[in-house]
Design a protein around this motif. Structure first.
Motif, PDB file in Angstrom:
ATOM      1  N   LYS A  64      50.769  17.177   0.762  1.00 38.73           N
ATOM      2  CA  LYS A  64      49.490  16.486   0.834  1.00 38.73           C
ATOM      3  C   LYS A  64      49.047  15.965  -0.529  1.00 38.73           C
ATOM      4  CE  LYS A  64      46.356  17.970   3.520  1.00 38.73           C
ATOM      5  NZ  LYS A  64      45.294  18.884   3.959  1.00 38.73           N
ATOM      6  N   GLY A  65      49.956  15.276  -1.183  1.00 40.41           N
ATOM      7  CA  GLY A  65      49.612  14.642  -2.441  1.00 40.41           C
ATOM      8  C   GLY A  65      49.146  13.224  -2.214  1.00 40.41           C
ATOM      9  N   ARG A  66      49.372  12.377  -3.201  1.00 41.95           N
ATOM     10  CA  ARG A  66      48.869  11.021  -3.088  1.00 41.95           C
ATOM     11  C   ARG A  66      49.962   9.960  -3.055  1.00 41.95           C
ATOM     12  NH1 ARG A  66      45.093   7.785  -7.325  1.00 41.95           N
ATOM     13  NH2 ARG A  66      47.090   7.388  -8.270  1.00 41.95           N
ATOM     14  N   LYS A  70      52.918  11.183   4.142  1.00 43.49           N
ATOM     15  CA  LYS A  70      53.805  11.914   5.035  1.00 43.49           C
ATOM     16  C   LYS A  70      54.953  12.566   4.251  1.00 43.49           C
ATOM     17  CE  LYS A  70      55.111  11.202   9.841  1.00 43.49           C
ATOM     18  NZ  LYS A  70      55.527  10.208  10.834  1.00 43.49           N
TER      19      LYS A  70
ATOM     20  N   LEU B 539      52.049   4.411   7.356  1.00 41.16           N
ATOM     21  CA  LEU B 539      52.055   5.863   7.477  1.00 41.16           C
ATOM     22  C   LEU B 539      50.642   6.392   7.247  1.00 41.16           C
ATOM     23  CD1 LEU B 539      55.270   6.439   5.410  1.00 41.16           C
ATOM     24  CD2 LEU B 539      55.007   6.841   7.845  1.00 41.16           C
ATOM     25  N   PRO B 540      50.377   7.629   7.679  1.00 35.51           N
ATOM     26  CA  PRO B 540      49.045   8.186   7.448  1.00 35.51           C
ATOM     27  C   PRO B 540      48.676   8.137   5.973  1.00 35.51           C
ATOM     28  CG  PRO B 540      50.327   9.617   8.849  1.00 35.51           C
ATOM     29  CD  PRO B 540      51.260   8.547   8.370  1.00 35.51           C
ATOM     30  N   GLN B 541      47.402   8.057   5.719  1.00 39.33           N
ATOM     31  CA  GLN B 541      46.960   7.883   4.333  1.00 39.33           C
ATOM     32  C   GLN B 541      47.299   9.072   3.451  1.00 39.33           C
ATOM     33  OE1 GLN B 541      42.829   6.978   4.709  1.00 39.33           O
ATOM     34  NE2 GLN B 541      43.166   4.784   4.670  1.00 39.33           N
ATOM     35  N   PHE B 542      47.246   8.822   2.165  1.00 45.08           N
ATOM     36  CA  PHE B 542      47.521   9.850   1.168  1.00 45.08           C
ATOM     37  C   PHE B 542      46.694  11.094   1.436  1.00 45.08           C
ATOM     38  CE2 PHE B 542      47.698   5.854  -1.491  1.00 45.08           C
ATOM     39  CZ  PHE B 542      49.029   5.652  -1.196  1.00 45.08           C
ATOM     40  N   GLY B 543      47.313  12.204   1.170  1.00 47.73           N
ATOM     41  CA  GLY B 543      46.579  13.444   1.299  1.00 47.73           C
ATOM     42  C   GLY B 543      46.367  13.869   2.733  1.00 47.73           C
ATOM     43  N   THR B 544      47.034  13.185   3.651  1.00 46.58           N
ATOM     44  CA  THR B 544      46.874  13.513   5.054  1.00 46.58           C
ATOM     45  C   THR B 544      48.177  14.082   5.570  1.00 46.58           C
ATOM     46  OG1 THR B 544      45.420  11.617   5.244  1.00 46.58           O
ATOM     47  CG2 THR B 544      46.194  12.583   7.299  1.00 46.58           C
ATOM     48  N   GLY B 546      51.183  14.763   7.803  1.00 50.77           N
ATOM     49  CA  GLY B 546      51.778  13.928   8.840  1.00 50.77           C
ATOM     50  C   GLY B 546      51.455  14.442  10.227  1.00 50.77           C
ATOM     51  N   PRO B 550      50.392  11.625  13.700  1.00 45.48           N
ATOM     52  CA  PRO B 550      51.836  11.387  13.756  1.00 45.48           C
ATOM     53  C   PRO B 550      52.204   9.953  14.142  1.00 45.48           C
ATOM     54  CG  PRO B 550      51.125  12.509  15.723  1.00 45.48           C
ATOM     55  CD  PRO B 550      49.900  12.319  14.875  1.00 45.48           C
ATOM     56  N   VAL B 551      51.785   9.016  13.341  1.00 49.84           N
ATOM     57  CA  VAL B 551      52.187   7.637  13.577  1.00 49.84           C
ATOM     58  C   VAL B 551      53.271   7.269  12.581  1.00 49.84           C
ATOM     59  CG1 VAL B 551      49.958   6.940  14.458  1.00 49.84           C
ATOM     60  CG2 VAL B 551      50.413   6.739  12.026  1.00 49.84           C
ATOM     61  N   ASN B 552      53.921   6.189  12.796  1.00 49.77           N
ATOM     62  CA  ASN B 552      55.001   5.793  11.916  1.00 49.77           C
ATOM     63  C   ASN B 552      54.894   4.304  11.626  1.00 49.77           C
ATOM     64  OD1 ASN B 552      57.348   6.159  10.396  1.00 49.77           O
ATOM     65  ND2 ASN B 552      58.024   7.704  11.842  1.00 49.77           N
TER      66      ASN B 552
END
Lengths: 130, 563
Positions: A64-66, A70, B539-544, B546, B550-552
């Motif tokens: 969960k970095g930047r 994913k 892809l899901p945003q940073f810090g999120t 997966g 769960p999208v791609n």
């Protein structure tokens, strides 16, 4: 050529780690990392991890970095130690070689692995198959 | 008979829009039938006067068409619309799309250099936050910062001009991997193309705003975000720290034609660790590192910096103030309004840069207790020593990050795409590879159970919250759009389209695309009908994590209208 050299190094490392596969890291995870459980290496690995890996994989390696959305949760890493080294050296899926952060010495990769093993969650595996 | 006349009128309106180059007056005007700028107008209001779709019929919205972009990266750019054509950039490709049918008209592929590389490559490669149009030319910034200029009707190349600054090189093959990369849209103003130049998180080369010729791409001027020797604030950068001090603008700014001024936010000071040469730590309130995490005003005739206001002096938190500022007339004073990562919304006098106010917009802030009357933060959290982990609210992804806000002059509200989340944060020794300094910090966003999206309306005069909608998942929406139909329009991080009453926040229409949302919607009139277009994918945003979304990959543009 560079990639070929990397593969050769990984194969050599695999041979080495297979011989050293007796090493077992923390109480919760088995590992083929030759320096698994080494306190000095773990401390060095912590610094290296934070400098080279945490941007994408996060401070606590939860993914969960930047940098790269994913990113893998490395606390649940279960593909064995050689696969870990290969992913660092050659890249894996969307992660570029070295994570885009520049080459590391193999001792340094081992140290990062030793640190990550200390954070492993149930189901993680750092041991290569025989 | 009526149908025939209507068809003829629509055809005539099509003809009047067709073959029309974009003039200077068009660039300076409010959006009408067209949507010429990524953020609607030069003041970045993201407000459309169209009201064919409104709060009484928005519930009847339906999908017109879906266009697959084939994108491999996060879809971060809205489309622009002109001449019944949409223009869209992703993965160094520029698409022209029929605004009525959603069919591809042409596509241009730009190749980035083989040795492009450096830190965090997937972080920025192939991302474009829009395009610009002027005359008969549409403009895209490529990842390595070439201006790609194409005839908007045919897609034929007018020129491709590599901006004369280095791009990040692969560490394995270079002694110096530092370099600039472009992820923003350029901004077309009369006679110039404004280009943000950022190298902040690829080693920290200092940021600039460039102006380039619309006709040839040649550079007209470069304005440094960090004050240079002789400028006010230069002494806040000890030694040579300015050289790798970061402060790159990485979002488009705003423009006031009367003041001939471009306003931009800038990135954090670099490295993130403030204990090194830049001496950011321990200087809370002492105006360290002017120009980084700042709002900067540039004279567009000369390229001279008019003023700099530093939002986070000595920034130790990666609190870029990069968000596109909005220009609003408040009490007959042209005011720069910027909601940003800090959890506050900053108001500055556009002429002088004087601090006016900074009301709190975030639910929770730990690093500061507001701002004093001089515009300095009142620090409430000490900068941690190296290796000490602290929890900070908001996280470095901000209360408001890169997704644009919108301002509706009818409701006198500003609409904000917010995220409420903390971060675990620690400073580390700075390491150097291929002459590139790393961040000197590590962090993690969350935990998940407190990480949520908030889309909120605030009264423009004092920033007070009027209404909100919440989603209990991490991320933030792609940004806001608001219209004269009393609508505010946004998508949640999971790709849910929301059309709400702009005054009350009442949800009027939703549609789930189950995709990633990193771009704001736009609206325009095509063939006599108002359309709303969203961009999704990535892809899901940073810090999120997966698993929470769960999208791609799979970028799409979705067009909606009322039948």
């Amino acid at each position: 050529m560079n990639k070929l050299l990397n593969y050769i190094i990984v194969i050599l490392l695999y041979t080495f780690t297979s011989i050293s596969a007796h090493a077992v890291g923390t109480e919760s995870v088995k590992s083929s990392n030759p320096i698994s459980g080494d306190a000095t290496a773990i401390e060095e690995g912590k610094t290296l991890y934070r400098a080279n890996c945490a941007y994408c994989h996060g401070l606590r390696a939860n993914g969960k970095g930047r940098g790269l959305p994913k990113s893998a949760n490395l606390r649940k890493f279960k593909r064995g130690y050689t696969a870990f080294v290969s992913a660092v050296v050659n890249g894996y899926k969307r992660m570029p070689a070295w994570g885009g952060m520049g080459p590391l010495e193999y001792e340094q990769i081992n140290a990062i692995g030793a640190y990550l093993e200390t954070m492993a969650k149930e189901g993680a595996n750092w041991e290569d198959e025989e | 008979m009526i149908k025939v006349i209507l068809s003829m009128l629509i055809f005539l309106s099509f003809l009047t829009k067709a073959n029309a180059d974009v003039t200077n007056n068009d660039l300076l005007a409010e959006p009408g039938d067209d949507w010429l700028h990524t953020n609607g107008n030069h003041a970045a209001h993201r407000f459309s006067p169209l009201n064919q779709i409104n709060d009484s019929n928005a519930g009847n919205l339906s999908i017109d068409w879906i266009y697959s972009t084939g994108g491999q990266t996060n879809a971060q750019g809205p489309v622009i619309e002109h001449d019944n054509m949409l223009f869209y950039a992703q993965d160094n490709q520029l698409h022209a799309i029929d605004a009525i049918t959603g069919m591809n008209i042409w596509r241009y592929d730009h190749e980035i250099p083989e040795d492009f590389g450096g830190q965090f490559n997937p972080f920025f490669t192939g991302k474009h936050r829009g395009v610009a149009i002027a005359g008969s030319t549409v403009y895209m910034l490529s990842t390595e910062c070439s201006i790609v200029a194409l005839n908007y009707k045919t897609g034929d190349e007018v020129y491709s001009y590599k901006i004369d600054r280095p791009y990040p090189r692969q560490f394995e093959t270079t002694a110096d991997g530092n370099g600039y990369f472009c992820t923003s849209n350029p901004v077309a103003i009369p006679g110039k193309l404004i280009v943000p130049m950022n190298a902040t998180d690829t080693g920290g080369l200092q940021g600039y705003v460039h102006a380039h010729s619309l006709e040839t791409g040649e550079r007209l001027w470069a304005a440094p975000m960090i004050p240079q020797p002789g400028e006010p604030g230069a002494d806040t950068w000890p030694g040579d720290s300015r050289i790798y001090g970061g402060a790159g603008p990485w979002m488009a700014g705003t423009y006031d034609h009367e003041l001939k001024t471009y306003f931009t936010g800038t990135a954090n000071a670099y490295p993130w660790n403030p204990y090194g040469e830049r001496q950011g730590a321990g200087s809370e309130g002492n105006n360290a590192n002017v120009g980084a995490a700042a709002i900067v005003a540039v004279d567009t005739d000369t390229g001279k910096v008019k003023w700099r206001y530093t939002v986070v002096p000595g920034d130790p938190w990666d609190y870029d103030a990069q968000h596109t500022p909005i220009l609003v007339d408040i009490n007959n004073q042209t005011t720069v309004v910027q909601a940003n990562k800090t959890g506050y919304m900053h108001y500055l006098d556009a002429v002088t840069g004087k601090f006016l106010q900074a009301p709190q917009i975030a639910d929770k802030i730990t690093w500061a207790n507001g701002y004093d009357t001089d515009g300095n933060p009142i620090w409430s959290q000490a900068v941690p020593q190296e290796g000490v982990e602290v929890i900070v609210w908001p996280s470095l992804l901000g209360s408001v990050n890169m997704s644009p806000a919108a301002y509706n002059p009818q409701t006198e509200m500003i609409y904000l795409p917010r995220r409420e989340a903390p971060m675990a944060y620690t400073l580390e020794k700075v390491q150097v590879t291929s002459n590139v300094r790393n961040l000197g910090a590590a962090f993690e966003i969350g935990p998940d159970d407190v990480d949520k999206q908030v889309n909120s309306a605030h009264n423009i005069k004092d920033g007070s919250e009027a209404w909100r909608t919440e989603v209990n998942k991490g991320g933030d929406s792609g940004g806001m759009l608001t219209t004269a139909g009393n609508l505010t329009i946004f998508s949640t991080q999971g790709g849910q389209i929301n059309v709400v009453n702009a005054t009350t926040g009442q949800i009027l229409y939703t549609f789930d695309t189950n995709s990633n949302s990193d771009a704001a919607a736009v609206t325009y009139l095509a063939n006599g009908k108002q359309h709303i277009a969203f961009t999704f994918g990535g892809l899901p945003q940073f810090g999120t994590a997966g698993s929470s979304n769960p999208v791609n990959n799979g970028g799409v543009i979705v067009s909606l209208s009322v039948k």
